[in-house]
Design a protein around this motif. Structure first.
Motif, PDB file in Angstrom:
ATOM      1  N   THR A  64       2.663   1.793  -2.760  1.00  0.00           N
ATOM      2  CA  THR A  64       4.032   1.724  -3.254  1.00  0.00           C
ATOM      3  C   THR A  64       4.893   2.721  -2.488  1.00  0.00           C
ATOM      4  O   THR A  64       4.440   3.832  -2.188  1.00  0.00           O
ATOM      5  N   VAL A  65       6.118   2.340  -2.166  1.00  0.00           N
ATOM      6  CA  VAL A  65       7.044   3.255  -1.505  1.00  0.00           C
ATOM      7  C   VAL A  65       7.275   4.459  -2.415  1.00  0.00           C
ATOM      8  O   VAL A  65       7.631   4.304  -3.594  1.00  0.00           O
ATOM      9  N   GLN A  66       7.046   5.653  -1.879  1.00  0.00           N
ATOM     10  CA  GLN A  66       7.157   6.878  -2.668  1.00  0.00           C
ATOM     11  C   GLN A  66       8.424   7.645  -2.289  1.00  0.00           C
ATOM     12  O   GLN A  66       8.727   7.800  -1.109  1.00  0.00           O
ATOM     13  N   GLU A  67       9.112   8.114  -3.314  1.00  0.00           N
ATOM     14  CA  GLU A  67      10.344   8.880  -3.088  1.00  0.00           C
ATOM     15  C   GLU A  67      10.034  10.156  -2.318  1.00  0.00           C
ATOM     16  O   GLU A  67       9.070  10.858  -2.606  1.00  0.00           O
ATOM     17  N   THR A 151       3.425   0.316   4.577  1.00  0.00           N
ATOM     18  CA  THR A 151       3.638   1.187   3.415  1.00  0.00           C
ATOM     19  C   THR A 151       2.495   2.188   3.267  1.00  0.00           C
ATOM     20  O   THR A 151       2.724   3.378   3.011  1.00  0.00           O
ATOM     21  N   ALA A 152       1.268   1.703   3.416  1.00  0.00           N
ATOM     22  CA  ALA A 152       0.116   2.600   3.311  1.00  0.00           C
ATOM     23  C   ALA A 152       0.185   3.700   4.364  1.00  0.00           C
ATOM     24  O   ALA A 152      -0.080   4.876   4.065  1.00  0.00           O
ATOM     25  N   LEU A 153       0.555   3.344   5.588  1.00  0.00           N
ATOM     26  CA  LEU A 153       0.625   4.352   6.638  1.00  0.00           C
ATOM     27  C   LEU A 153       1.697   5.395   6.356  1.00  0.00           C
ATOM     28  O   LEU A 153       1.492   6.589   6.616  1.00  0.00           O
ATOM     29  N   ASP A 154       2.858   4.974   5.851  1.00  0.00           N
ATOM     30  CA  ASP A 154       3.886   5.953   5.484  1.00  0.00           C
ATOM     31  C   ASP A 154       3.293   7.056   4.609  1.00  0.00           C
ATOM     32  O   ASP A 154       3.471   8.258   4.868  1.00  0.00           O
ATOM     33  N   ASN A 155       2.570   6.646   3.562  1.00  0.00           N
ATOM     34  CA  ASN A 155       2.049   7.606   2.591  1.00  0.00           C
ATOM     35  C   ASN A 155       0.849   8.384   3.128  1.00  0.00           C
ATOM     36  O   ASN A 155       0.748   9.602   2.919  1.00  0.00           O
TER      37      ASN A 155
END
Length: 360
Positions: A64-67, A151-155
């Motif tokens: 999930t996109v995290q703030e 999305t997974a890579l962002d986090n």
């Protein structure tokens, strides 16, 4: 005046319905011994071996996109078949399918495949933390674009659980299975698709996005699901000087190759039947998954080489016997390339695949 006759195109014959795959028991005779985890858990990225998860598959928080987490840029470009020296393009006539060779059920006869053009999208993810022009590790994915991966890579990058990497998500050239461009790319047991990526895709990515992709095979990964999964391993198997890390969901380690090749007559089934057992260990680290309701005899061939669960179980056996670093996840309550399983496991899978990077 009589009514004008309207020309009608004959309708294509309906494709035979695939039978619903049975639910397989991970403790069946002949399957690998595996550690059964509590429902909702996934294996540790620090452990090799065989694991059973499910039946509940809730998304990992990293999906999930995290703030407050830096988000990479995602950009697409298009490649045309006319510009490819390796894949000028084929297609199978709509509504037509191959037939099993009556003299050899392991061979598919396709008479309706012909040259045809295609377009493909290439989607490139560049993390916010990337410094333009510096050398970066990367992952190549099949059947793109893969928004879940981005999305997974962002986090994971923000949490420093994987390196700052670029992701290159390549769409297939259309169709599926024998006689199609996708089947030709993904199911062929050779280095050709990896050579296409190396010579025709990666130079465009570097040119268009001011990135520098590492030449170190330890900093290069492949991933995919179904035939895209077998393709991911094929890339590393035939070009281990380019790729050392592989991630597959419901890998098509079955007899799907067309045209037939006498050197590997059973297609990707050869991996666990002959190639891995009879070859020196290659520097490949592999994460793979299969579902308990995964594909079984998904086409007209009755060659006993079209059970995706057995194929992946056999892969786990031969990888263990040869001493490979691998992690095999058998997912309860899961179908072929199950989306809920991917949402649950992808962060851990990526962390496992990239374990040890930069620690030579």
């Amino acid at each position: 005046m009589g009514a004008l006759a309207v020309a009608q195109t004959p309708s294509s014959p309906p494709r035979p319905r695939r039978p619903t795959p049975p639910t397989r028991d991970p403790h069946s005779p002949g399957y690998v011994a595996a550690t059964e985890l509590l429902d909702g858990r996934v294996p540790s990225p620090a452990e090799d071996g065989n694991f059973i998860i499910g039946p509940t598959h809730n998304p990992a928080p990293e999906m999930t996109v995290q703030e407050g987490v830096p988000q990479g840029t995602v950009t697409e470009f298009t490649m045309e078949s006319k510009d490819s020296k390796i894949y000028p393009g084929i297609a199978r006539e709509p509504g037509t399918f191959g037939k099993a060779d009556p003299d050899d059920p392991a061979k598919m006869i396709v008479t309706t495949s012909h040259p045809a053009p295609y377009s493909r999208r290439v989607t490139v993810y560049v993390p916010k933390q990337y410094v333009p022009g510096t050398e970066a590790p990367f992952i190549v994915g099949a059947d793109g674009p893969d928004k879940m991966l981005f999305t997974a890579l962002d986090n994971l990058i923000a949490q420093k659980r994987v390196p700052v990497m670029i992701a290159i998500s390549i769409a297939n050239g259309s169709g599926d299975a024998q006689g199609s461009q996708r089947g030709l790319e993904y199911d062929t047991m050779s280095g050709l698709y990896a050579e296409f990526v190396e010579t025709e895709v990666l130079p465009l990515v570097e040119q268009k996005f001011n990135v520098k992709l590492t030449k170190d095979p330890d900093g290069r990964a492949t991933m995919g699901g179904s035939s895209g999964g077998s393709c991911a391993l094929i890339m590393a198997w035939y070009h281990p000087e380019w790729y050392h890390r592989v991630l597959t969901y419901s890998g098509t380690y079955v007899n799907q190759q067309w045209p037939s090749n006498p050197e590997t007559p059973h297609g990707a089934w050869e991996f666990h039947e002959r190639l891995i057992p009879n070859s020196p260990v290659k520097p490949i680290r592999l994460w793979m998954e299969v579902g308990d309701r995964d594909n079984l005899n998904a086409n007209v061939m009755r060659d006993n080489m079209h059970d995706w669960v057995v194929a992946n179980e056999n892969m786990a056996k031969v990888l263990a016997a040869k001493g490979y670093h691998y992690q095999f996840v058998f997912a309860r309550n899961a179908g072929h390339t199950d989306r809920t399983v991917k949402q649950q496991t992808l962060p851990e899978a990526l962390e496992y695949v990239w374990a040890g990077y930069g620690k030579k």
